[in-house]
Design an enzyme around this catalytic site. Structure first.
Site: not given
Ligand SMILES: *[C@@H]1O[C@H](CO)[C@@H](O)[C@H](O)[C@H]1NC(C)=O
Ligand SMILES: [Zn+2]
Ligand SMILES: *[C@@H]1O[C@H](CO)[C@@H](O)[C@H](O)[C@H]1NC(C)=O
Ligand SMILES: *[C@@H]1O[C@H](CO)[C@@H](O)[C@H](O)[C@H]1NC(C)=O
Ligand SMILES: *[C@@H]1O[C@H](CO)[C@@H](O)[C@H](O)[C@H]1NC(C)=O
Ligand SMILES: *[C@@H]1O[C@H](CO)[C@@H](O)[C@H](O)[C@H]1NC(C)=O
Ligand SMILES: *[C@@H]1O[C@H](CO)[C@@H](O)[C@H](O)[C@H]1NC(C)=O
Length: 519
Positions: A347, A422-423, A366, A149
């Site tokens: 994401e 990711d369980p 996501h 990932d």
């Molecule tokens: C979690 O989400 C925030 C904003 O949506 C992002 O900036 C951050 O990188 C994310 N954290 C991970 C570990 O993906």
């Molecule tokens: Zn994933």
């Protein structure tokens, strides 16, 4: 014209030993795709469209609040009068979960966990489960999961190297045991189903054979699991190490074996069996990495893409999508199961990823970035494209969780399901999916009806067969609105279904009216 498909047609022609006429298979041609893409690009940037969709979305939110105020008690009453079924025993599917699949039969080196962490420059403390000795297997499992990932705070380039190296050190049997353990947990849980991802990298053409032989040898079948293939977008890594001459080769390594097994199943018995258990393809990697490439008609074709630079998300998605379409029509013709395209999307990174998914994907995982584009959010609502969200997977702090747009999207009526991603990494109990629901229920104050609606969405969205969906959701599940809901199976109130359906029709109608008066 689309050279790669032409290239595929030639290959198909050779494979079919039918040199006269390559059979034309339907696919979306590149010019049409690029025209549509440019149209959408202009649309999502237009001021008036942004304002309009923003207002509609706000309206949808407020409308749901009113619905809740007026009907919450009636929904509850409806559910109370529904015998036997409650949230616990309505079917739910974990629509987005990774399994690691790095197999190597030679077991000359067995990395200890300590070495592995040293390599990762990571302290075991970073992991959420602390009983390292007992859960070593799971730890490794989830760790590799993370590589796939690239969901990881460690620098991306180190990870990529590791990714390639580690695939040598995993004992296929060991991994199979872990997966089977997960399967046994699901069987025990009875009302849950999961769709784990296995990786095909496109680095060499024998990956499919190895993976399917591993699958068959270890008898990984489980009634409560269907499988997906994830393809990491790491062409640049392979190219820089000279494993691949061009991007076309990567596509060929990913898709050619499947074409061959489709055309000549007898010659590929293990792969043919394996493919029956596969329901779709996923595209994974860190979306925030910017490739710097902009897909246009001037972009090199896959076989001409010889540079080390990674193609853009859109480029990957288009070529995966196009090959899946061709593959599906070939498989359909032969009465075989077909594949969905369900990429990770939104994401992080550019909004254009979501635009691409809107055009090519069946479902996505996501979708967080829809928050940033009212136009796309509204389009996802109108098209009811299912989104598997995993609020816990991005929850270092409670606050982070509460900021997740899950509730907002759900209230507006986007088609949302909950998944674990990711369980073991983010979860603490034996039933990570239930944990995901339970925490969402607590933090967002979801009602039983909300939760059952999400569970119903997850079954609709997943890749299980029509027959099983009938079993879990009722005979008419394909119909829109309350007609499609069997409350005895889903435990979703008809009042809620009617509300969703009317709201959706109202919005569609507005657009239709607007089109008419605009003429
Ligand atoms: C979690 O989400 C925030 C904003 O949506 C992002 O900036 C951050 O990188 C994310 N954290 C991970 C570990 O993906
Ligand atoms: Zn994933
Ligand atoms: C590799 O390590 C695992 C976990 O410690 C162990 O169970 C397995 O037997 C080892 N395999 C070999 C071939 O040493
Ligand atoms: C397995 O890993 C070793 C390195 O540990 C490598 O030399 C070998 O080529 C790999 N085998 C396969 C089949 O990938
Ligand atoms: C899980 O497997 C059991 C036993 O085969 C089956 O009865 C049940 O319906 C399955 N559940 C789901 C959600 O697939
Ligand atoms: C199929 O899998 C079996 C293991 O179950 C293996 O022995 C056999 O060699 C595989 N066949 C091919 C053609 O790879
Ligand atoms: C999402 O996937 C399901 C099956 O997994 C499919 O039936 C459905 O049509 C997909 N959704 C959309 C909007 O295409």
């Amino acid at each position: 014209m689309w050279p790669f498909i032409i290239f595929l047609d030639i290959l198909l022609c050779v494979l079919l030993k039918n040199k006269d006429e390559p059979k034309p298979l339907p696919y979306l041609n590149l010019d049409t795709f690029l025209d549509d893409m440019n149209f959408l690009l202009a649309l999502i940037a237009q001021g008036p469209v942004k304002t309009y969709t923003h207002r509609r979305l706000k309206f949808l939110s407020s409308k749901f609040q009113v619905h809740q105020m007026l009907n919450e008690m009636d929904e509850l009453k409806e559910l109370k009068n529904n015998p036997h079924r409650d949230f616990y025993n309505c079917r739910k599917v974990d629509t987005h979960i990774h399994a690691a699949a790095c197999m190597n039969h030679t077991k000359e080196k067995n990395l200890t966990l300590k070495e592995l962490f040293a390599k990762l420059k990571m302290h075991p403390y970073d992991l959420t489960v602390d009983s390292l000795d007992v859960h070593a297997g799971r730890q490794t499992f989830q760790r590799f999961d993370k590589f796939n990932d690239k969901y990881n705070p460690v620098g991306a380039s180190e990870l990529r190297d590791l990714y390639l190296k580690t695939d040598n050190y995993i004992d296929g049997e060991y991994f199979a045991t872990i997966i089977k353990e997960v399967g046994a947990d699901l069987l025990e849980a009875k009302y849950q189903h999961a769709e784990p991802r296995l990786s095909i990298y496109g680095r060499s053409p024998d990956e499919w054979d190895k993976l399917s032989t591993w699958f068959v040898r270890n008898r990984i079948y489980c009634h409560n699991m269907t499988w997906m293939i994830q393809v990491p977008r790491i062409y640049d890594v392979f190219r820089s190490k000279n494993f691949l001459p061009h991007f076309g080769k990567m596509l060929e390594n990913v898709f050619m074996p499947v074409f061959e097994a489709t055309i000549n199943p007898q010659a590929h018995p293990n792969l043919s069996v394996f493919l029956k258990h596969i329901t779709g393809f996923d595209s994974v990697d860190d979306e925030s990495k910017h490739s710097g490439h902009m897909f246009s008609s001037k972009s090199p074709k896959p076989q001409e893409w010889t540079m080390v630079k990674n193609p853009s998300y859109t480029y990957y998605a288009y070529y995966m999508y196009a090959n899946i379409v061709v593959l599906n029509s070939l498989r359909k013709e032969r009465g075989m199961n077909t594949f969905l395209f369900r990429p990770h999307c939104g994401e992080a990174g550019a909004i254009t990823h979501l635009m691409t998914a809107f055009m090519t994907a069946d479902n996505i995982s996501h979708g967080l970035n829809l928050k940033k584009s009212p136009v796309l959010q509204y389009l996802f609502f109108l098209a009811q494209i299912p989104i598997a969200m995993s609020p816990l997977s991005n929850n270092s702090l409670f606050l982070e969780y509460a900021k997740n747009p899950f509730l907002d999207f759900l209230q507006k009526g986007l088609m949302i399901s909950l998944s674990t991603d990711d369980p073991m990494q983010f979860h603490f109990t034996k039933e990570p999916l239930m944990e995901e629901y339970a925490i969402a229920a607590q933090v967002f104050k979801l009602s039983t009806c909300d939760m059952c609606e999400v569970a119903r969405n997850s079954v609709l969205q997943c890749g299980i067969s029509h027959e099983e969906k009938v079993k879990f959701l009722g005979d008419n599940y394909l119909e829109e609105g309350p007609m499609g809901n069997d409350i005895r199976k889903t435990n979703v109130a008809q009042i809620r279904m009617a509300y969703r359906y009317e709201t959706w029709c109202y919005e569609l109608n507005l657009i239709a009216e607007g089109l008419k008066s605009g003429e």
